[in-house]
Design a protein around this motif. Structure first.
Motif, PDB file in Angstrom:
ATOM      1  N   ASN A 135      41.724  63.381 -57.097  1.00 56.62           N
ATOM      2  CA  ASN A 135      42.517  64.102 -56.098  1.00 56.62           C
ATOM      3  C   ASN A 135      43.651  63.237 -55.552  1.00 56.62           C
ATOM      4  OD1 ASN A 135      40.890  66.304 -56.419  1.00 56.62           O
ATOM      5  ND2 ASN A 135      39.666  65.952 -54.567  1.00 56.62           N
ATOM      6  N   LYS A 148      46.495  63.057 -58.035  1.00 54.00           N
ATOM      7  CA  LYS A 148      47.261  64.311 -58.018  1.00 54.00           C
ATOM      8  C   LYS A 148      48.123  64.413 -56.765  1.00 54.00           C
ATOM      9  CE  LYS A 148      43.597  66.888 -58.916  1.00 54.00           C
ATOM     10  NZ  LYS A 148      42.783  68.107 -59.108  1.00 54.00           N
ATOM     11  N   ALA A 149      47.571  63.941 -55.638  1.00 61.83           N
ATOM     12  CA  ALA A 149      48.336  64.007 -54.382  1.00 61.83           C
ATOM     13  C   ALA A 149      49.610  63.157 -54.492  1.00 61.83           C
ATOM     14  CB  ALA A 149      47.474  63.541 -53.214  1.00 61.83           C
ATOM     15  N   TYR A 150      49.495  61.981 -55.091  1.00 58.66           N
ATOM     16  CA  TYR A 150      50.690  61.136 -55.263  1.00 58.66           C
ATOM     17  C   TYR A 150      51.702  61.811 -56.185  1.00 58.66           C
ATOM     18  CZ  TYR A 150      48.477  57.103 -53.015  1.00 58.66           C
ATOM     19  OH  TYR A 150      47.900  56.263 -52.131  1.00 58.66           O
ATOM     20  N   ASP A 209      52.058  65.008 -56.580  1.00 58.24           N
ATOM     21  CA  ASP A 209      52.634  66.101 -55.785  1.00 58.24           C
ATOM     22  C   ASP A 209      53.741  65.569 -54.881  1.00 58.24           C
ATOM     23  OD1 ASP A 209      50.907  67.953 -56.878  1.00 58.24           O
ATOM     24  OD2 ASP A 209      49.411  67.735 -55.277  1.00 58.24           O
ATOM     25  N   GLU A 210      53.437  64.453 -54.234  1.00 57.20           N
ATOM     26  CA  GLU A 210      54.402  63.865 -53.313  1.00 57.20           C
ATOM     27  C   GLU A 210      55.703  63.501 -54.025  1.00 57.20           C
ATOM     28  OE1 GLU A 210      53.254  60.380 -50.663  1.00 57.20           O
ATOM     29  OE2 GLU A 210      51.608  61.823 -50.456  1.00 57.20           O
ATOM     30  N   GLY A 255      56.858  65.026 -56.442  1.00 56.38           N
ATOM     31  CA  GLY A 255      57.478  66.256 -56.928  1.00 56.38           C
ATOM     32  C   GLY A 255      57.306  66.490 -58.421  1.00 56.38           C
ATOM     33  N   GLU A 271      55.577  68.102 -61.632  1.00 54.21           N
ATOM     34  CA  GLU A 271      54.719  69.234 -61.956  1.00 54.21           C
ATOM     35  C   GLU A 271      53.767  68.825 -63.061  1.00 54.21           C
ATOM     36  OE1 GLU A 271      57.008  72.727 -62.822  1.00 54.21           O
ATOM     37  OE2 GLU A 271      58.132  72.492 -60.939  1.00 54.21           O
ATOM     38  N   TYR A 272      52.536  69.343 -63.000  1.00 52.06           N
ATOM     39  CA  TYR A 272      51.576  69.010 -64.042  1.00 52.06           C
ATOM     40  C   TYR A 272      50.613  70.175 -64.238  1.00 52.06           C
ATOM     41  CZ  TYR A 272      49.068  67.893 -59.759  1.00 52.06           C
ATOM     42  OH  TYR A 272      48.534  67.968 -58.505  1.00 52.06           O
ATOM     43  N   GLU A 301      46.607  70.871 -65.188  1.00 53.74           N
ATOM     44  CA  GLU A 301      45.304  70.234 -65.397  1.00 53.74           C
ATOM     45  C   GLU A 301      44.672  70.822 -66.647  1.00 53.74           C
ATOM     46  OE1 GLU A 301      42.748  69.607 -61.882  1.00 53.74           O
ATOM     47  OE2 GLU A 301      44.481  70.400 -60.787  1.00 53.74           O
TER      48      GLU A 301
END
Ligand code: ATP
Ligand code: MG
Length: 423
Positions: free
Chosen positions: A236, A239-241, A243-244, A246, A248-249, A251
């Motif tokens: 998590n 993924k948060a990093y 997201d920060e 910007g 896109e990925y 899973e």
């Protein structure tokens, strides 16, 4: 007449434009990695075969079938490196760098795998890669992924980022056992290649391109059934990093890597533009690799490698301004060759690329200049020498202009010889 010796199957010569493209890709990757603080490293192409046998896992495809492995004249069991990560971790130990961790490395070079040659798949291919060694932080996982993304962006390549977590050793072992049971129960519907993998490497079946296998994979047990809270937490954070930043990925719970040493984070950037061999940059975390080669028990690390040939297939070189033009220099008359050569040398010392076209008639020399695609040609004849200069000819417009050496240097030193200079 003797038969000409052919090149080895699955291996390439990179000539002219292809060489320039390869250099461009590697330079852009190196520059981006530098922006993230990665230092350069070069390790030997030859290593002890055991380095790869232990780390990739004797059971993995790379070691079972693909490695160029031989015994040398001194009886040593050696291999041409199939990948770079194990070598870099070995180098960290060999060079005594475990006291100054973390270490961040960038490298590029040839790798060797005896696979079936096809588009995007060679037996000698080239990788550029980064390794972030000696860090437990999920921030490092995100950072290497972001750095890879920036390189693709600089090359004008769009690719989908897929990520997954493979967990650590115990939970992964449970997952592997569950997969083995599941595949054994569906043995009769699997391809032979996958049946061969059930015992030694069942995770790899998830990655199969065979349609029948893929149907079976749809209901295969996924790692999420086995993941621990700690592993979920780590994933998590990665993924948060992302997201920060910007990014896109997607899973993909079926994403696994070809080598056995990965844990937790696994990722691939995949393009749909180059057919089946669409993975252009891939990697993950490999905390246990060091212990496999007799290093520190826990050397938490993460990295990726990217296939340079696949990047070359995808990069938009038209936008990359890689063409460094050169000036042609034609001596008019045989007597002026040494004068022309002296002038060429003066231009080169000022940083201007010049190729001398010394032989043949004037017509042949100009033909040669056209063959080389030169935009400008300098002519050095008696008249020009008398006037202490050379004639600059624009090969596209035919315009000519007499310029002194100093004026030529001024004109071209700051340009890329043709793209921003008009005659
Ligand atoms: P693939 O599934 O395509 O075989 P891999 O999992 O074996 O890839 P890695 O060992 O992770 O690949 O290597 C990283 C990258 O190196 C790949 O994503 C790909 O771009 C490139 N690569 C791998 N094998 C080859 C090859 N035989 N020829 C050209 N490029 C390759
Ligand atoms: Mg492979």
């Amino acid at each position: 007449m003797k038969q000409p010796i052919a090149k080895v199957r699955g291996m390439h010569d990179y000539v002219g434009t292809e060489f320039a493209q390869m250099q461009t890709v590697i330079n852009i990757a190196a520059h981006q990695a530098h922006l993230y603080g990665y230092q350069g490293i070069t390790t030997p192409i030859l290593e002890k075969a055991e380095l790869f046998a232990r780390t990739a896992g004797e059971a993995s495809d790379v070691v079972m079938k693909e490695m160029y492995r031989f015994t040398d004249q001194g009886g040593e069991d050696l291999a041409l490196r199939p990948e770079g990560t194990a070598s870099v971790v070995r180098a960290v130990m060999s060079e005594g760098l475990t006291q100054t961790l973390p270490q961040k490395f960038f490298y590029s070079g040839a790798m060797f795998r005896r696979e079936r040659p096809q588009k995007g798949r060679l037996r000698q291919f080239h990788q550029c890669a980064v390794e972030y060694i000696g860090t437990q932080s999920p921030f490092a996982d995100a950072e290497v992924i972001i750095c890879g993304y920036r390189i693709l962006q600089q090359l004008n390549i769009s690719a989908t980022l897929e990520i997954n977590t493979l967990g650590r050793y115990q939970s992964r072992d449970s997952w592997r056992d569950a997969l083995r049971d599941y595949y054994n129960a569906h043995r009769d519907k699997l391809s032979q290649a996958s049946i061969d993998r059930i015992a030694r490497n069942p995770l790899r079946i998830l990655d199969s391109k065979d349609a029948g296998d893929q149907a079976i994979n749809n209901n295969a047990p996924l790692f999420e059934e086995f993941i621990t809270d700690e592993e979920q937490n780590f994933y998590n954070q990665v993924k948060a990093y992302l997201d920060e930043a910007g990014l896109e990925y997607v899973e993909n719970p079926k994403l696994v890597r070809g080598l056995d040493y990965y844990n937790d984070t696994a990722f691939e950037f995949i393009s749909d533009q180059i057919g089946a061999q669409g993975t252009v940059l891939a990697g993950g975390r490999y905390d246990g690799l060091s212990e496999m080669i007799g290093g520190p028990k826990h050397l938490p690390s993460v990295g990726w490698a990217s296939g340079v040939e696949r990047l070359m297939l995808l990069a938009d070189f038209g936008k990359l301004n890689m063409q460094r033009n050169i000036l042609g220099l034609i001596p008019a008359g045989d007597d002026n060759i040494s004068h022309a050569a002296t002038n060429a040398e003066k231009l080169r010392i000022s940083g201007i690329a010049v190729t001398l076209i010394p032989n043949g008639s004037m017509k042949q020399k100009f033909n040669r200049a056209n063959q080389l695609g030169l935009k400008y040609v300098l002519i050095c004849g008696d008249d020009e020498i008398k006037q202490n200069g050379m004639k600059l000819k624009n090969m596209q417009t035919g315009d000519e202009q007499l310029l002194t050496l100093d004026a030529l240097i001024k004109k071209f030193a700051q340009s890329d010889m043709g793209q921003s200079v008009n005659v």
